[in-house]
Design an enzyme around this catalytic site. Structure first.
Site, short mmCIF file in Angstrom:
data_model
loop_
_atom_site.label_atom_id
_atom_site.label_comp_id
_atom_site.label_asym_id
_atom_site.label_seq_id
_atom_site.Cartn_x
_atom_site.Cartn_y
_atom_site.Cartn_z
CG LEU A 108 49.51 50.04 38.11
CD1 LEU A 108 48.84 51.34 37.67
CD2 LEU A 108 50.75 49.78 37.27
N GLY A 153 48.25 44.86 37.21
CA GLY A 153 49.32 45.41 36.38
C GLY A 153 50.31 44.36 35.92
CG ASN A 177 42.85 41.80 41.07
OD1 ASN A 177 43.63 42.34 40.29
ND2 ASN A 177 43.11 41.68 42.36
CD GLU A 178 42.56 45.87 37.23
OE1 GLU A 178 43.80 45.84 37.20
OE2 GLU A 178 41.86 44.96 36.72
#
Length: 302
Positions: A108, A153, A177-178
């Site tokens: 994103l 994303g 990998n947030e």
């Protein structure tokens, strides 16, 4: 919760939700090189569709430089291009790939989530939800030809597909990998990953924010094949032919049956999911973190 990447994302000013897409020219067509029947390209500023109606397959190429970040405009154009193919009964399958060397999609666009209004955040997150829902529930056969890095994303897009092929390049990692950025994936994306690789592997991958290089990606099952980079496209065409050999009605009903529960969770909780995202992304601590990350990217670029 947000789906952002740890690779470079452009820190540019984007249009607000609902603004006119500059130069979008959706539906514009042109004859492809060497084109025969059905070889007419169409697309928009950020998405190029190369259809072969005779074979019933279209190749959808992402071209949102420099790293195919999922801006609001890009999300919108992807959905419109998919709708156009779904409404044309001559197409039964789509290959999703990148027109940008070395990156499938970096995730994103951070500039959509930093320094904007709550209304913009809500509109943006609805667009992210819409892309996932449309891809995940599509009657078309969707194959990802992953020819570059595919974090966050980008991984969202790949996970919606029926089949995933990754180029054998150690720089082309895939995963969610947030947590490495102090944020979390939304429940519906967690469900998608869990459906793909199993509960334990998904829990470990999400908690640690793992990005899998090709061999590990294949081992854990987040991709179905790893092939030499120059063979990604041809392998995708072979794979989609196998899926299209199945009668559409049987395959489509089976796909809908398998995916209904996961999709319905978001459909029934969509507004609450948007509210949770807006509340989370609006926090001062998150905004400061995003701003610092964007400033760091500017310095690295400079």
């Amino acid at each position: 919760m947000a789906l952002v990447a740890s690779v470079r994302v452009p820190a540019r000013v984007l249009l607000r939700a609902g603004a006119r897409l500059p130069g979008a020219a959706l539906g514009r067509t042109e004859r492809a090189a060497g084109g025969g029947d059905g070889a007419r390209r169409f697309g928009s500023q950020r998405v190029l569709v190369e259809p072969d109606a005779g074979a019933g397959v279209a190749v959808m190429k992402f071209k949102n430089p420099p790293v195919n970040s999922l801006s609001l405009e890009f999300l919108t154009e992807l959905v419109i291009s998919l709708e156009k193919l779904e409404n044309d009964k001559s197409f039964r399958g789509v290959i999703l790939t990148s027109d940008r060397p070395g990156v499938f999609s970096a995730g994103l666009d951070l500039t959509e989530m930093c320094g904007r209004s709550p209304a913009h955040y809500a509109g943006y997150w609805k667009a992210v939800q819409e892309l996932w829902l449309r891809l995940y529930q599509s009657n078309l056969v969707l194959v990802s030809a992953i020819n570059g890095a595919c974090p966050a994303g980008g991984c969202l897009v790949a996970l919606t597909c029926d089949y995933r092929i990754l180029a054998d390049n150690p720089r082309y990692c895939i995963g969610l990998n947030e947590t490495q950025l102090g944020i979390i994936a939304p429940f519906w994306l967690k469900d998608t990953l869990e459906n793909t690789i199993g509960h334990r592997a998904a829990e470990r991958a999400l908690q640690l924010g793992l990005l899998f290089p090709p061999a590990e990606a294949l081992q854990v099952g987040i991709v179905d094949q790893v092939v030499p980079e120059e063979q990604v496209q041809s392998t995708a065409l072979s794979a989609i032919a196998q899926w299209m050999a199945i009668p559409d009605h049987a395959r489509q009903l089976t796909k809908a049956m398998m995916r209904k529960a996961t999709a319905s969770r978001l459909v029934t909780q969509r507004d609450a999911d948007v509210q949770n995202f807006v509340s989370f992304i609006s926090k001062d601590s998150i905004q400061k973190s995003l701003q610092m990350y964007l400033e760091r990217l500017k310095e690295e670029k400079g």
